[in-house]
Design a protein around this motif. Structure first.
Motif, PDB file in Angstrom:
ATOM      1  N   SER A   2      26.852  51.874  11.659  1.00  0.00           N
ATOM      2  CA  SER A   2      25.979  51.670  12.805  1.00  0.00           C
ATOM      3  C   SER A   2      26.726  52.006  14.085  1.00  0.00           C
ATOM      4  O   SER A   2      27.952  51.900  14.154  1.00  0.00           O
ATOM      5  CB  SER A   2      25.499  50.217  12.837  1.00  0.00           C
ATOM      6  N   HIS A   3      25.992  52.364  15.106  1.00  0.00           N
ATOM      7  CA  HIS A   3      26.565  52.660  16.423  1.00  0.00           C
ATOM      8  C   HIS A   3      26.894  51.387  17.191  1.00  0.00           C
ATOM      9  O   HIS A   3      27.512  51.439  18.249  1.00  0.00           O
ATOM     10  CB  HIS A   3      25.592  53.518  17.226  1.00  0.00           C
ATOM     11  N   GLY A   4      26.468  50.261  16.679  1.00  0.00           N
ATOM     12  CA  GLY A   4      26.722  48.976  17.325  1.00  0.00           C
ATOM     13  C   GLY A   4      26.595  47.846  16.331  1.00  0.00           C
ATOM     14  O   GLY A   4      26.334  48.065  15.144  1.00  0.00           O
ATOM     15  N   TRP A   5      26.770  46.616  16.829  1.00  0.00           N
ATOM     16  CA  TRP A   5      26.697  45.448  15.962  1.00  0.00           C
ATOM     17  C   TRP A   5      26.078  44.291  16.728  1.00  0.00           C
ATOM     18  O   TRP A   5      26.451  44.028  17.868  1.00  0.00           O
ATOM     19  CB  TRP A   5      28.088  45.053  15.476  1.00  0.00           C
ATOM     20  N   ALA A   6      25.153  43.611  16.079  1.00  0.00           N
ATOM     21  CA  ALA A   6      24.522  42.424  16.657  1.00  0.00           C
ATOM     22  C   ALA A   6      24.724  41.252  15.710  1.00  0.00           C
ATOM     23  O   ALA A   6      24.515  41.390  14.503  1.00  0.00           O
ATOM     24  CB  ALA A   6      23.030  42.669  16.873  1.00  0.00           C
ATOM     25  N   ILE A   7      25.132  40.114  16.242  1.00  0.00           N
ATOM     26  CA  ILE A   7      25.369  38.943  15.401  1.00  0.00           C
ATOM     27  C   ILE A   7      24.064  38.372  14.873  1.00  0.00           C
ATOM     28  O   ILE A   7      23.928  38.081  13.696  1.00  0.00           O
ATOM     29  CB  ILE A   7      26.142  37.852  16.181  1.00  0.00           C
ATOM     30  N   PRO A  15      20.768  54.766  18.206  1.00  0.00           N
ATOM     31  CA  PRO A  15      22.060  55.460  18.112  1.00  0.00           C
ATOM     32  C   PRO A  15      22.295  56.524  19.180  1.00  0.00           C
ATOM     33  O   PRO A  15      23.426  56.727  19.602  1.00  0.00           O
ATOM     34  CB  PRO A  15      22.017  56.108  16.729  1.00  0.00           C
ATOM     35  N   ASP A  16      21.268  57.184  19.635  1.00  0.00           N
ATOM     36  CA  ASP A  16      21.462  58.291  20.567  1.00  0.00           C
ATOM     37  C   ASP A  16      21.200  57.911  22.029  1.00  0.00           C
ATOM     38  O   ASP A  16      20.996  58.784  22.868  1.00  0.00           O
ATOM     39  CB  ASP A  16      20.575  59.465  20.173  1.00  0.00           C
ATOM     40  N   PHE A  17      21.241  56.609  22.355  1.00  0.00           N
ATOM     41  CA  PHE A  17      20.942  56.225  23.740  1.00  0.00           C
ATOM     42  C   PHE A  17      21.996  56.784  24.690  1.00  0.00           C
ATOM     43  O   PHE A  17      23.158  56.930  24.346  1.00  0.00           O
ATOM     44  CB  PHE A  17      20.782  54.710  23.870  1.00  0.00           C
ATOM     45  N   LYS A  18      21.561  57.122  25.893  1.00  0.00           N
ATOM     46  CA  LYS A  18      22.433  57.762  26.877  1.00  0.00           C
ATOM     47  C   LYS A  18      23.063  56.781  27.853  1.00  0.00           C
ATOM     48  O   LYS A  18      24.139  57.019  28.387  1.00  0.00           O
ATOM     49  CB  LYS A  18      21.665  58.831  27.671  1.00  0.00           C
ATOM     50  N   SER A  81      22.464  39.596  24.213  1.00  0.00           N
ATOM     51  CA  SER A  81      23.539  38.652  23.920  1.00  0.00           C
ATOM     52  C   SER A  81      24.052  38.904  22.504  1.00  0.00           C
ATOM     53  O   SER A  81      23.296  39.298  21.618  1.00  0.00           O
ATOM     54  CB  SER A  81      23.042  37.209  24.050  1.00  0.00           C
ATOM     55  N   ASN A  82      25.322  38.717  22.312  1.00  0.00           N
ATOM     56  CA  ASN A  82      25.957  38.838  20.999  1.00  0.00           C
ATOM     57  C   ASN A  82      25.805  40.214  20.364  1.00  0.00           C
ATOM     58  O   ASN A  82      25.745  40.334  19.146  1.00  0.00           O
ATOM     59  CB  ASN A  82      25.430  37.762  20.051  1.00  0.00           C
ATOM     60  N   SER A  83      25.712  41.244  21.178  1.00  0.00           N
ATOM     61  CA  SER A  83      25.624  42.611  20.678  1.00  0.00           C
ATOM     62  C   SER A  83      26.704  43.456  21.344  1.00  0.00           C
ATOM     63  O   SER A  83      27.051  43.230  22.495  1.00  0.00           O
ATOM     64  CB  SER A  83      24.252  43.218  20.994  1.00  0.00           C
ATOM     65  N   GLU A  84      27.217  44.421  20.585  1.00  0.00           N
ATOM     66  CA  GLU A  84      28.204  45.346  21.120  1.00  0.00           C
ATOM     67  C   GLU A  84      27.890  46.747  20.623  1.00  0.00           C
ATOM     68  O   GLU A  84      27.347  46.923  19.534  1.00  0.00           O
ATOM     69  CB  GLU A  84      29.625  44.953  20.682  1.00  0.00           C
ATOM     70  N   TYR A  85      28.260  47.727  21.435  1.00  0.00           N
ATOM     71  CA  TYR A  85      28.057  49.133  21.110  1.00  0.00           C
ATOM     72  C   TYR A  85      29.394  49.850  21.169  1.00  0.00           C
ATOM     73  O   TYR A  85      30.289  49.473  21.924  1.00  0.00           O
ATOM     74  CB  TYR A  85      27.070  49.777  22.088  1.00  0.00           C
ATOM     75  N   GLY A  86      29.511  50.931  20.383  1.00  0.00           N
ATOM     76  CA  GLY A  86      30.754  51.666  20.333  1.00  0.00           C
ATOM     77  C   GLY A  86      31.191  52.182  21.696  1.00  0.00           C
ATOM     78  O   GLY A  86      30.381  52.722  22.448  1.00  0.00           O
ATOM     79  N   LEU A  87      32.458  52.001  22.005  1.00  0.00           N
ATOM     80  CA  LEU A  87      33.061  52.559  23.217  1.00  0.00           C
ATOM     81  C   LEU A  87      34.101  53.582  22.751  1.00  0.00           C
ATOM     82  O   LEU A  87      33.815  54.761  22.684  1.00  0.00           O
ATOM     83  CB  LEU A  87      33.676  51.457  24.080  1.00  0.00           C
ATOM     84  N   ILE A  92      30.669  51.519  13.526  1.00  0.00           N
ATOM     85  CA  ILE A  92      31.224  50.335  12.877  1.00  0.00           C
ATOM     86  C   ILE A  92      30.550  50.215  11.517  1.00  0.00           C
ATOM     87  O   ILE A  92      29.370  50.553  11.364  1.00  0.00           O
ATOM     88  CB  ILE A  92      31.002  49.064  13.729  1.00  0.00           C
ATOM     89  N   GLU A  93      31.308  49.743  10.544  1.00  0.00           N
ATOM     90  CA  GLU A  93      30.787  49.517   9.193  1.00  0.00           C
ATOM     91  C   GLU A  93      31.364  48.195   8.699  1.00  0.00           C
ATOM     92  O   GLU A  93      32.568  47.954   8.836  1.00  0.00           O
ATOM     93  CB  GLU A  93      31.226  50.669   8.290  1.00  0.00           C
ATOM     94  N   VAL A  94      30.501  47.342   8.160  1.00  0.00           N
ATOM     95  CA  VAL A  94      30.924  46.011   7.727  1.00  0.00           C
ATOM     96  C   VAL A  94      30.620  45.843   6.243  1.00  0.00           C
ATOM     97  O   VAL A  94      29.499  46.090   5.808  1.00  0.00           O
ATOM     98  CB  VAL A  94      30.209  44.910   8.548  1.00  0.00           C
ATOM     99  N   ASP A  95      31.628  45.437   5.466  1.00  0.00           N
ATOM    100  CA  ASP A  95      31.442  45.136   4.047  1.00  0.00           C
ATOM    101  C   ASP A  95      31.188  43.642   3.897  1.00  0.00           C
ATOM    102  O   ASP A  95      31.867  42.824   4.533  1.00  0.00           O
ATOM    103  CB  ASP A  95      32.699  45.483   3.240  1.00  0.00           C
ATOM    104  N   SER A  96      30.230  43.298   3.050  1.00  0.00           N
ATOM    105  CA  SER A  96      29.967  41.891   2.771  1.00  0.00           C
ATOM    106  C   SER A  96      29.620  41.726   1.299  1.00  0.00           C
ATOM    107  O   SER A  96      29.204  42.682   0.631  1.00  0.00           O
ATOM    108  CB  SER A  96      28.839  41.358   3.657  1.00  0.00           C
TER     109      SER A  96
END
Length: 197
Positions: A2-7, A15-18, A81-87, A92-96
């Protein structure tokens, strides 16, 4: 991936936001900004307990001081709130496991990511930064990153954080807040010394 992560919710931006909605991409460029601060300083390294660092901002959660010199893997925005986007990170990829407990978090760095001197930001820089902060940085780093068992560079631009057993739903966001330092600059310097360089 994902281009970002939200808790706790879906990401607002695709993904393509400017730019974030509150940003004016046509705003005038240039000018001068002056920031005020009381007191003095004797170091530009805010990651250690020795010395009085120059102006620093407190990172998300208030646990870690970051300088304005280094970018992080991800960035938060002002309308979620509680969201981040790639800088620095492209994705980001999360294994669970089957219960949703995280076991690893991977970041892939943008090819265009560069340090102030033009050198590329590489996975090895992330590994070096993490290990240095935990081993030599201020004590709060060992606590803040305590759920990380190991960090490894999978290739030049992909870094993986392997997590300890247990559940910490914030780990992808916490790891996204790591300020990435240039290994090539710091590795031959005393990281625990105050410096005005």
């Amino acid at each position: 991936r994902s281009h970002g992560w939200a808790i706790s919710e879906e990401l607002k931006y695709p993904p393509d936001f400017k730019h974030f909605d509150y940003v004016n991409p046509d705003a005038p460029k240039g000018g001068t900004v002056t920031l005020g601060a009381a007191g003095t300083y004797d170091t530009l390294n805010p990651f250690i307990i020795k010395g009085t660092p120059a102006i620093a901002r407190i990172g998300s959660g208030g646990a870690i001081a970051e300088t304005l010199l280094y970018d992080t893997l991800m960035t938060s925005n002002l309308d979620e709130s509680n969201s981040e986007y790639g800088l620095l990170a492209e994705w980001i990829e999360v294994d669970s496991d089957a219960n949703g407990v995280f076991s690893a978090v991977r970041f892939h760095l943008r090819e265009e990511a560069r340090f102030h001197d033009g050198e590329p930001v590489l996975a090895d820089d992330v590994v070096w930064t993490f290990n240095t902060l935990v081993e030599q940085g201020a004590p709060q780093y060992r606590f803040y990153y305590g759920n990380v068992a190991e960090v490894v560079a999978l290739d030049d631009r992909t870094v993986e954080f392997r997590l300890t057993e247990g559940e910490n739903r914030e780990m992808p966001n916490i790891l996204g807040q790591i300020p990435v330092l240039p290994k090539h600059y710091w590795e031959n310097r005393d990281f625990n010394a105050t410096t005005l360089d």
